[in-house]
Design a protein around this motif. Structure first.
Motif, PDB file in Angstrom:
ATOM      1  N   HIS A 188     -12.269   3.923   0.607  1.00  0.00           N
ATOM      2  CA  HIS A 188     -11.532   2.931   1.386  1.00  0.00           C
ATOM      3  C   HIS A 188     -12.354   2.323   2.514  1.00  0.00           C
ATOM      4  O   HIS A 188     -12.141   1.172   2.886  1.00  0.00           O
ATOM      5  CB  HIS A 188     -10.268   3.557   1.986  1.00  0.00           C
ATOM      6  CG  HIS A 188      -9.291   4.054   0.976  1.00  0.00           C
ATOM      7  ND1 HIS A 188      -8.653   3.230   0.081  1.00  0.00           N
ATOM      8  CD2 HIS A 188      -8.840   5.304   0.711  1.00  0.00           C
ATOM      9  CE1 HIS A 188      -7.839   3.939  -0.685  1.00  0.00           C
ATOM     10  NE2 HIS A 188      -7.938   5.203  -0.327  1.00  0.00           N
ATOM     11  N   SER A 232      -4.363   7.414   1.466  1.00  0.00           N
ATOM     12  CA  SER A 232      -4.449   5.966   1.374  1.00  0.00           C
ATOM     13  C   SER A 232      -5.478   5.441   2.363  1.00  0.00           C
ATOM     14  O   SER A 232      -6.038   6.195   3.170  1.00  0.00           O
ATOM     15  CB  SER A 232      -3.082   5.347   1.685  1.00  0.00           C
ATOM     16  OG  SER A 232      -2.732   5.620   3.036  1.00  0.00           O
ATOM     17  N   GLN A 233      -5.717   4.142   2.324  1.00  0.00           N
ATOM     18  CA  GLN A 233      -6.581   3.527   3.319  1.00  0.00           C
ATOM     19  C   GLN A 233      -6.007   3.727   4.711  1.00  0.00           C
ATOM     20  O   GLN A 233      -6.738   3.973   5.672  1.00  0.00           O
ATOM     21  CB  GLN A 233      -6.739   2.034   3.029  1.00  0.00           C
ATOM     22  CG  GLN A 233      -7.680   1.322   3.990  1.00  0.00           C
ATOM     23  CD  GLN A 233      -8.002  -0.090   3.555  1.00  0.00           C
ATOM     24  OE1 GLN A 233      -7.846  -0.424   2.381  1.00  0.00           O
ATOM     25  NE2 GLN A 233      -8.453  -0.911   4.467  1.00  0.00           N
ATOM     26  N   ASP A 249       6.070  -0.478  -1.452  1.00  0.00           N
ATOM     27  CA  ASP A 249       5.470  -0.197  -2.765  1.00  0.00           C
ATOM     28  C   ASP A 249       3.971  -0.483  -2.799  1.00  0.00           C
ATOM     29  O   ASP A 249       3.299  -0.131  -3.773  1.00  0.00           O
ATOM     30  CB  ASP A 249       6.149  -1.034  -3.854  1.00  0.00           C
ATOM     31  CG  ASP A 249       7.584  -0.587  -4.113  1.00  0.00           C
ATOM     32  OD1 ASP A 249       7.978   0.467  -3.580  1.00  0.00           O
ATOM     33  OD2 ASP A 249       8.291  -1.289  -4.849  1.00  0.00           O
ATOM     34  N   ASP A 250       3.430  -1.115  -1.746  1.00  0.00           N
ATOM     35  CA  ASP A 250       2.014  -1.481  -1.712  1.00  0.00           C
ATOM     36  C   ASP A 250       1.192  -0.372  -1.068  1.00  0.00           C
ATOM     37  O   ASP A 250       1.723   0.475  -0.341  1.00  0.00           O
ATOM     38  CB  ASP A 250       1.812  -2.773  -0.920  1.00  0.00           C
ATOM     39  CG  ASP A 250       2.590  -3.944  -1.495  1.00  0.00           C
ATOM     40  OD1 ASP A 250       2.869  -3.903  -2.713  1.00  0.00           O
ATOM     41  OD2 ASP A 250       2.920  -4.877  -0.741  1.00  0.00           O
ATOM     42  N   ASP A 251      -0.124  -0.400  -1.340  1.00  0.00           N
ATOM     43  CA  ASP A 251      -1.054   0.508  -0.652  1.00  0.00           C
ATOM     44  C   ASP A 251      -1.403  -0.122   0.691  1.00  0.00           C
ATOM     45  O   ASP A 251      -2.423  -0.772   0.860  1.00  0.00           O
ATOM     46  CB  ASP A 251      -2.315   0.725  -1.486  1.00  0.00           C
ATOM     47  CG  ASP A 251      -3.264   1.737  -0.846  1.00  0.00           C
ATOM     48  OD1 ASP A 251      -2.844   2.408   0.123  1.00  0.00           O
ATOM     49  OD2 ASP A 251      -4.411   1.847  -1.299  1.00  0.00           O
ATOM     50  N   ALA A 285      -2.609  -1.061   4.274  1.00  0.00           N
ATOM     51  CA  ALA A 285      -3.699  -0.743   5.184  1.00  0.00           C
ATOM     52  C   ALA A 285      -3.274  -1.148   6.588  1.00  0.00           C
ATOM     53  O   ALA A 285      -2.433  -2.042   6.775  1.00  0.00           O
ATOM     54  CB  ALA A 285      -4.975  -1.474   4.789  1.00  0.00           C
ATOM     55  N   TYR A 312       5.946   5.602  -4.772  1.00  0.00           N
ATOM     56  CA  TYR A 312       5.764   5.421  -3.334  1.00  0.00           C
ATOM     57  C   TYR A 312       4.426   5.951  -2.814  1.00  0.00           C
ATOM     58  O   TYR A 312       4.272   6.220  -1.623  1.00  0.00           O
ATOM     59  CB  TYR A 312       6.938   6.055  -2.579  1.00  0.00           C
ATOM     60  CG  TYR A 312       8.226   5.297  -2.861  1.00  0.00           C
ATOM     61  CD1 TYR A 312       8.395   4.003  -2.385  1.00  0.00           C
ATOM     62  CD2 TYR A 312       9.227   5.857  -3.645  1.00  0.00           C
ATOM     63  CE1 TYR A 312       9.557   3.294  -2.661  1.00  0.00           C
ATOM     64  CE2 TYR A 312      10.387   5.158  -3.929  1.00  0.00           C
ATOM     65  CZ  TYR A 312      10.548   3.866  -3.440  1.00  0.00           C
ATOM     66  OH  TYR A 312      11.686   3.155  -3.726  1.00  0.00           O
ATOM     67  N   GLY A 313       3.452   6.070  -3.707  1.00  0.00           N
ATOM     68  CA  GLY A 313       2.079   6.289  -3.277  1.00  0.00           C
ATOM     69  C   GLY A 313       1.709   7.711  -2.917  1.00  0.00           C
ATOM     70  O   GLY A 313       0.667   7.926  -2.284  1.00  0.00           O
ATOM     71  N   ARG A 340       8.729   5.783   3.281  1.00  0.00           N
ATOM     72  CA  ARG A 340       8.565   6.069   1.854  1.00  0.00           C
ATOM     73  C   ARG A 340       9.382   7.289   1.441  1.00  0.00           C
ATOM     74  O   ARG A 340       9.931   7.338   0.339  1.00  0.00           O
ATOM     75  CB  ARG A 340       7.089   6.251   1.534  1.00  0.00           C
ATOM     76  CG  ARG A 340       6.341   4.926   1.516  1.00  0.00           C
ATOM     77  CD  ARG A 340       4.867   5.070   1.312  1.00  0.00           C
ATOM     78  NE  ARG A 340       4.269   3.744   1.082  1.00  0.00           N
ATOM     79  CZ  ARG A 340       2.983   3.476   1.222  1.00  0.00           C
ATOM     80  NH1 ARG A 340       2.139   4.429   1.587  1.00  0.00           N
ATOM     81  NH2 ARG A 340       2.525   2.257   1.003  1.00  0.00           N
ATOM     82  N   ASP A 397      -4.257   6.268   5.743  1.00  0.00           N
ATOM     83  CA  ASP A 397      -4.531   7.655   6.129  1.00  0.00           C
ATOM     84  C   ASP A 397      -5.912   7.764   6.777  1.00  0.00           C
ATOM     85  O   ASP A 397      -6.071   8.350   7.851  1.00  0.00           O
ATOM     86  CB  ASP A 397      -4.508   8.588   4.914  1.00  0.00           C
ATOM     87  CG  ASP A 397      -3.129   8.764   4.320  1.00  0.00           C
ATOM     88  OD1 ASP A 397      -2.167   8.837   5.091  1.00  0.00           O
ATOM     89  OD2 ASP A 397      -3.021   8.831   3.092  1.00  0.00           O
ATOM     90  N   HIS A 416       1.033   4.932  10.472  1.00  0.00           N
ATOM     91  CA  HIS A 416       0.873   5.797   9.298  1.00  0.00           C
ATOM     92  C   HIS A 416       2.066   6.726   9.138  1.00  0.00           C
ATOM     93  O   HIS A 416       2.622   6.878   8.040  1.00  0.00           O
ATOM     94  CB  HIS A 416      -0.422   6.594   9.440  1.00  0.00           C
ATOM     95  CG  HIS A 416      -0.529   7.725   8.477  1.00  0.00           C
ATOM     96  ND1 HIS A 416      -0.471   9.045   8.881  1.00  0.00           N
ATOM     97  CD2 HIS A 416      -0.666   7.756   7.143  1.00  0.00           C
ATOM     98  CE1 HIS A 416      -0.576   9.826   7.832  1.00  0.00           C
ATOM     99  NE2 HIS A 416      -0.699   9.074   6.770  1.00  0.00           N
TER     100      HIS A 416
END
Length: 276
Positions: A14, A140-141, A187-189, A191, A247-248, A226, A143, A219
């Motif tokens: 990331h 995730s990015q 629902d998206d990743d 950032a 939810y990632g 989520r 995170d 975050h």
């Protein structure tokens, strides 16, 4: 003869300017050298003996080693036990602006830790957290960006330069808009940059203001949203595995851990209790 020292480098998927080294050393000695990145390391076991800044140092378990970009150093295992340590390398192009943001200033020319070897439990914790995220290839990015900002903020705190800005009525409106943006993109990743861009604030300034206003970081707020969305899907009869993926969450066990911290039971236990 078998090589007993092992080195594993992992680059963040990331953050291109972020690399982590996991090292086990017993029969190897570094030549004197310098990196173009800032480096923050934690000795996990054994002892690391090294030269830097005109002095010899000995790092024991739990201590932090810090090299500014360009600092010449070497290193080897000291004592009878093998050396194990982790080192996080962050390019100045990525870290320096974060330090400036955390200090509330336009540039960061004077923001430099003077200690090469230090004991700082909060800083150690965030270095290890960041290393774990990169080494595991998880998170995730958001995170990783959050952990990286925590590192910068802790450095600024050690220097007595950390600034927490007050929230104006205009900023209050922007933060509520950011909260709405998060809800619309669960629902998206997501950032950190995505959210801050939506409200036209620099991302680390936004992070500080959001935490001050709502008591948690973006975050943490995204994660909470989520989990709440997952709860609704579970109540609608959706399979827990599918909900975790939607939810990632890395896998069902990741959702289990996070869900249980809020609801006191696993997703499947919750679903069984409300859908019986």
């Amino acid at each position: 003869m078998e090589q007993r020292s092992q080195f594993q480098f992992n680059k963040s998927s990331h953050i291109p300017e972020l690399t982590v080294l996991q090292a086990a050393m017993s029969d190897f000695r570094y030549d004197r050298h310098a990196h173009e990145e800032h480096a923050f390391g934690v000795t996990l076991s054994g002892r690391q003996d090294f030269f830097s800044g005109g002095h010899f140092h000995r790092s024991t378990p739990g201590q932090i080693i810090h090299f500014h970009a360009g600092d010449v150093h070497d290193g080897e295992s000291g004592g009878a036990d093998p050396l194990n340590y982790v080192m996080v390398y962050i390019h100045p192009d990525r870290l320096d602006p974060l330090l400036a943001e955390a200090a509330g200033q336009a540039h960061n020319g004077s923001l430099r830790l003077r200690e090469t070897l230090l004991a700082d439990a909060p800083l150690r914790q965030v270095i290890l957290q960041l290393a774990q995220l990169v080494n595991a290839g998880g998170g995730s990015q958001l995170d990783q960006e959050h952990a990286l900002y925590q590192l910068a903020a802790r450095v600024a705190q050690r220097l007595g330069r950390y600034q927490a800005n007050a929230v104006s009525p205009r900023v209050d409106t922007l933060l509520l808009r950011a909260r709405d943006y998060i809800h619309a993109h669960l629902d998206d990743d997501l950032a950190l940059e995505d959210i801050s861009d939506a409200v036209h604030l620099s991302k680390y300034h936004f992070l500080r203001l959001f935490r001050r206003q709502f008591g948690i970081t973006p975050h943490q707020y995204v994660l909470n949203c989520r989990i709440n969305a997952a709860r609704n899907d579970l109540e609608a009869g959706q399979a827990a595995n599918e909900v975790a993926f939607r939810y990632g969450f890395a896998d069902l066990s990741h959702l289990n851990r996070r869900f249980k911290r809020i609801y006191g039971m696993t997703p499947r236990q919750y679903q069984a209790s409300v859908c019986a």
